[in-house]
Design a protein around this motif. Structure first.
Motif, short mmCIF file in Angstrom:
data_model
loop_
_atom_site.label_atom_id
_atom_site.label_comp_id
_atom_site.label_asym_id
_atom_site.label_seq_id
_atom_site.Cartn_x
_atom_site.Cartn_y
_atom_site.Cartn_z
N UNK A 150 0.59 28.35 40.19
CA UNK A 150 0.24 29.48 39.34
C UNK A 150 -0.67 29.02 38.21
N UNK A 165 7.13 32.61 39.73
CA UNK A 165 6.44 31.41 39.26
C UNK A 165 6.02 31.49 37.80
N UNK A 166 6.88 32.07 36.98
CA UNK A 166 6.59 32.07 35.54
C UNK A 166 6.85 30.67 34.98
N UNK A 177 3.12 35.59 42.79
CA UNK A 177 3.95 34.90 43.76
C UNK A 177 5.25 35.65 44.04
N UNK A 230 8.28 34.35 44.16
CA UNK A 230 9.35 33.96 43.23
C UNK A 230 8.85 33.95 41.79
N UNK A 281 5.47 26.33 43.02
CA UNK A 281 4.54 27.46 42.91
C UNK A 281 4.21 27.72 41.43
N UNK A 282 5.05 27.22 40.53
CA UNK A 282 4.74 27.31 39.10
C UNK A 282 3.48 26.51 38.80
N UNK A 283 3.42 25.33 39.41
CA UNK A 283 2.24 24.49 39.25
C UNK A 283 1.02 25.19 39.84
N UNK A 307 10.14 24.45 40.94
CA UNK A 307 9.43 25.29 41.90
C UNK A 307 7.93 25.00 41.78
#
Lengths: 355, 262
Positions: B164, A86-87, A82, A84, B160-162, B158
């Protein structure tokens, strides 16, 4: 492990707005394909469709013969990187990388071993126990890359992975990404709005606009032979001049635009239609002070300094054009000159093509 | 610019603190008085009015009821509020804007009106048992705080963490528990505490929903004051204050009070 990806006649909507129209695209096994375009062109939508975060309203997506179209994301087995990063903020670097292996039911020892080996490959094994928050942007993106690669996915996707990094690091990272992708031979889809980035690391680039695929080819072809005015302008053919053919003599074609006649060889451009557009970059127009020169009469406007040349804004009967002139003889605004097209640096487009 | 504040500013600040603190000091003083009537400054020092709280069965019972209602009400509000806050944030673009405001209604409507509405619809309307009516009422008044605080936490999450995690093979529901929830843990704890305190201190809604045999501590305090003028009320107030301060101290130690201001 490596597999081809086929997108067939896929359309997508947000509510009633169509954001992707009848897109067909194939990525060969081991190939890196970039989706390139401005924001809103549908490149991210395409990536999210492949990932399964969105569902297409029609069409199908297959990966190595496996139909993904109706498969939920967590069963698609796709590695994602991603913008950003997304860690997972609450997990260590090592646990971040091992996360996908854990989902695959791999034993703790083996997970650790593989995650460490992958961290080693991106040069971060010494940071394994750190929290992601303590890393720099470049390090975070390496962890994200390791996390996506460690599950050995048949498809790897990148969503503007370098946008948050500074210019120097962007160049280093894209080389690193390309090397890792090559070494693993993983089929990859790379979304970016940065043309240089896309061209430099891709086997092929798909240029998109308003939810449609404008051209899909090798960077060398896109750069030299854009298929339509949209792609031409996108890759820097800033001057698009309409011409009419007035005479044909075997290979040679004589064409005319307001204030100028031009002889063109079809052996250079292929068959030239009766009405066409001649497209050039600013470098493809020579600025000549010689009144007798065979070129398009122009009046110079603003001059800007590019380092390797001066660039002139020019007013002509064929409209506003941009040309680069030599550093040794700077010209003043208001000067009357001729703009002479350099045949090798021009390309021919069908008039009234896709804009 | 001098880095010392203007003397007038110090005076005003001191007055504000005095204004805030004096009633509390008086209550604490009165609670410690040895007299049989409320008085300040305290005459003699004694803890007997604190003992007296536990000798009056109505206080014993209402303390238990208040704690039960606060705990269960908060728990239910979290069970409803966490998914609601998640949906409101996750689908912020897709959902209509007024939906978020809907969850704030119980604190936007004057509490007295809300209490009366609940009396009409719950107790009178369905004949629900008093404890159940209290529980529902309290769940509803603390729900806005839960949704609000957890939304604030999720706003900086965020998503996008989900995504990911899901892309790495974690099923969506599992991802919610292993990835989303741990990252809004602070918000959940803050919401719990805020809701618990709000429920514990509520008067206006409880006033309508309490009934024969079942009451909450603040209502019992009111009832007691109507009949007696001894310092018991002051000592109960101190007890309620200490409970609240203790809870706040835990928040301060674990998360920092700025968390609640979010």
């Amino acid at each position: 492990m490596t597999q081809p990806l086929h997108i067939e006649a896929v359309s997508a909507h947000y509510g009633t707005t169509r954001v992707l129209e009848d897109l067909s695209l194939s990525v060969q096994a081991g190939e890196l394909v970039s989706l390139l375009g401005a924001s809103g062109c549908g490149k991210t939508t395409t990536l999210r469709l492949i990932a399964g975060f969105l569902s297409p309203t029609s069409g199908s997506i297959t990966l190595g013969g496996r139909d993904l179209t109706r498969l939920p994301t967590h069963k698609r087995d796709i590695g994602l990187v991603f913008q950003n990063y997304a860690l997972f903020p609450h997990l260590s670097v090592l646990d971040n990388v091992a996360f996908g292996l854990k989902q695959r039911g791999i034993a703790a020892d083996e997970r650790r071993r593989r995650a460490m080996a992958m961290l080693d490959r991106v040069g971060l094994s010494v940071l394994a126990d750190r929290a992601p928050g303590a890393l720099s942007g470049g390090q975070k993106q390496r962890v994200a890359l390791a996390r996506a690669l460690v599950i050995e996915p048949p498809l790897l996707m990148f969503d503007e992975p370098l946008s948050n990094l500074d210019a120097k690091l962007r160049v280093d990272m894209r080389v690193e990404i390309r090397q890792l992708q090559r070494a693993n031979g993983t089929t990859s889809v790379y979304v970016t709005h940065d043309q240089e980035e896309a061209f430099s690391i891709s086997d092929r680039v798909a240029i998109m606009n308003a939810g449609r695929l404008m051209q899909f080819d090798r960077p060398e072809v896109l750069y030299r032979r854009p298929a339509n005015t949209f792609v031409a302008r996108f890759v820097g053919f800033e001057n698009v001049i309409p011409f009419q053919v007035v005479a044909r003599d075997g290979d040679m074609v004589t064409a005319e635009t307001a204030g100028m006649r031009l002889g063109l060889s079809q052996s250079l451009y292929g068959t030239i239609p009766d009405a066409f557009l001649l497209a050039t970059r600013p470098d493809g127009l020579t600025v000549s002070s010689d009144a007798a020169a065979d070129g398009l009469p122009a009046r110079l406007g603003l001059r800007t300094y590019l380092g390797r040349a001066y660039q002139y804004q020019c007013e002509t009967a064929a409209g506003h054009l941009v040309a680069n002139g030599s550093l040794t003889a700077p010209l003043q605004a208001g000067a009357r000159v001729k703009l002479v097209p350099v045949p090798e640096q021009c390309t021919i487009l069908a008039a009234g093509g896709d804009e | 610019m001098s880095d010392r504040p203007h003397p007038l500013l110090i005076v005003i600040a001191a007055l504000v603190y005095l204004f805030l603190m004096v009633p509390l000091v008086i209550v604490v003083g009165a609670a410690l008085s040895d007299t049989t009537y409320l008085t300040f400054p305290p005459q003699g020092l004694s803890l007997r009015w604190f003992e007296n709280i536990f000798q009056i069965s109505a206080f014993r019972r209402t303390i238990v009821t208040s704690l039960q209602i606060a705990f269960l009400g908060t728990l239910i509000a979290l069970l409803i509020g966490i998914p609601a806050a998640y949906a409101l944030n996750r689908f912020r673009v897709e959902l209509p804007k007024w939906l978020g405001t809907l969850f704030l209604l119980p604190i936007l409507v004057p509490e007295i009106v809300f209490g009366f509405a609940l009396l009409k619809s719950l107790t009178v309307g369905t004949g629900a048992p008093i404890f159940l009516a209290l529980l529902i009422g309290h769940t509803l008044i603390v729900l806005p705080y839960v949704v609000r605080v957890i939304s604030a936490s999720l706003a900086s999450f965020d998503f996008s963490i989900e995504e990911a995690a899901i892309s790495l093979g974690s099923a969506p529901v599992k991802t919610f528990f292993t990835i989303v929830l741990p990252n809004v843990r602070g918000g959940v704890i803050a919401a719990f505490i805020l809701a618990f305190i709000t429920s514990l201190n509520d008067v206006s809604v409880s006033l309508f929903l309490t009934g024969p045999g079942i009451s909450t501590l603040p209502i019992q305090i009111l009832a007691h004051v109507e009949q007696f003028f001894d310092p018991t009320v002051a000592s109960v107030s101190v007890l309620l204050m200490v409970l609240t301060v203790a809870v706040m101290a835990i928040v301060e130690r674990t998360l920092g009070l700025t968390f609640l201001a979010k």
